[in-house]
Design a protein around this motif. Structure first.
Motif, short mmCIF file in Angstrom:
data_model
loop_
_atom_site.label_atom_id
_atom_site.label_comp_id
_atom_site.label_asym_id
_atom_site.label_seq_id
_atom_site.Cartn_x
_atom_site.Cartn_y
_atom_site.Cartn_z
N ASP A 50 39.84 33.88 39.52
CA ASP A 50 39.30 33.36 40.52
C ASP A 50 40.01 33.50 41.77
O ASP A 50 41.28 33.02 41.85
CB ASP A 50 38.95 32.12 40.06
N PRO A 51 39.77 34.02 43.13
CA PRO A 51 40.61 34.00 44.18
C PRO A 51 41.11 32.70 44.63
O PRO A 51 41.94 32.65 45.26
CB PRO A 51 39.74 34.78 45.17
N ALA A 138 41.98 37.03 33.07
CA ALA A 138 41.60 35.64 33.14
C ALA A 138 41.30 34.90 31.88
O ALA A 138 40.32 35.29 31.03
CB ALA A 138 40.82 35.41 34.20
N GLY A 139 42.08 33.97 31.22
CA GLY A 139 41.60 33.30 30.13
C GLY A 139 42.23 33.97 28.89
O GLY A 139 42.07 33.39 27.90
#
Length: 185
Positions: A50-51, A138-139
């Protein structure tokens, strides 16, 4: 499959807007030129990050962060210069120098002087700080080896600067420079 790159090849990839992988103090990282918006956008897309979260900048020494530290009081600069037992990322008020994708939705920029010899060599050869974010989607867990980087990212990266991790067991501590508060131990 992505092969190991020389320092010169990795620096050339960075200067051409590429995204590279390299070992850091505790985990493998992904990096790019923090002033190249298209490289930053690509790095975030590759990571699926996420930016709004922003990214960390890493440098060989505090002098490489001079543009990001303009206007910072001397007593705060002195705190940044103090040796730390654990790699420490400092949240420093943004003086307008940090790109939006670097700071995300925050009013601070995350800066770390790395004690990892290869990271220092890479930043010196590049001529300034680099984006440093964990090499993972991510994650997902962070990559702990060049083989894991290759498995996760395949040919999505432009260079892989192989070398050992720095011997630390966890990612850097994150501290707010203004308050001293620890956000990640």
């Amino acid at each position: 499959m992505l092969q190991a790159s020389s320092l010169d090849t990795a620096v050339a990839a960075l200067r051409e807007g590429g995204v590279i992988a390299y070992p850091t103090e505790a985990v493998w990282g992904l990096g790019c030129d923090p002033d190249d918006t298209s490289a930053l956008t690509r790095l975030l897309r590759i990571k699926r990050r996420d930016p709004a979260k922003g990214v960390i900048l890493v440098a060989a020494d505090l002098d490489q962060f001079s543009p990001w530290l303009e206007g910072l009081p001397d007593e705060r600069r002195a705190v940044l210069a103090e040796p730390q037992a654990q790699p420490t990322t400092w949240l420093v008020p943004d003086n307008g120098r940090a790109a939006e994708l670097v700071r995300g939705e925050h009013d601070k920029v995350a800066l770390r002087v790395s004690d990892h010899p290869l990271v220092g060599e890479l930043c010196r050869a590049f001529g300034g700080p680099l984006v440093s974010t964990s090499a993972n989607r991510a994650g997902e867990p962070s990559a702990m080896s060049a083989e894991e980087v290759r498995r996760v990212f395949g040919d999505e990266l432009d260079a892989l600067l192989d070398g050992p991790l720095g011997g630390h067991t966890r990612p850097s501590t994150i501290r707010d420079l203004a308050t001293g508060r620890v956000l990640r131990a």
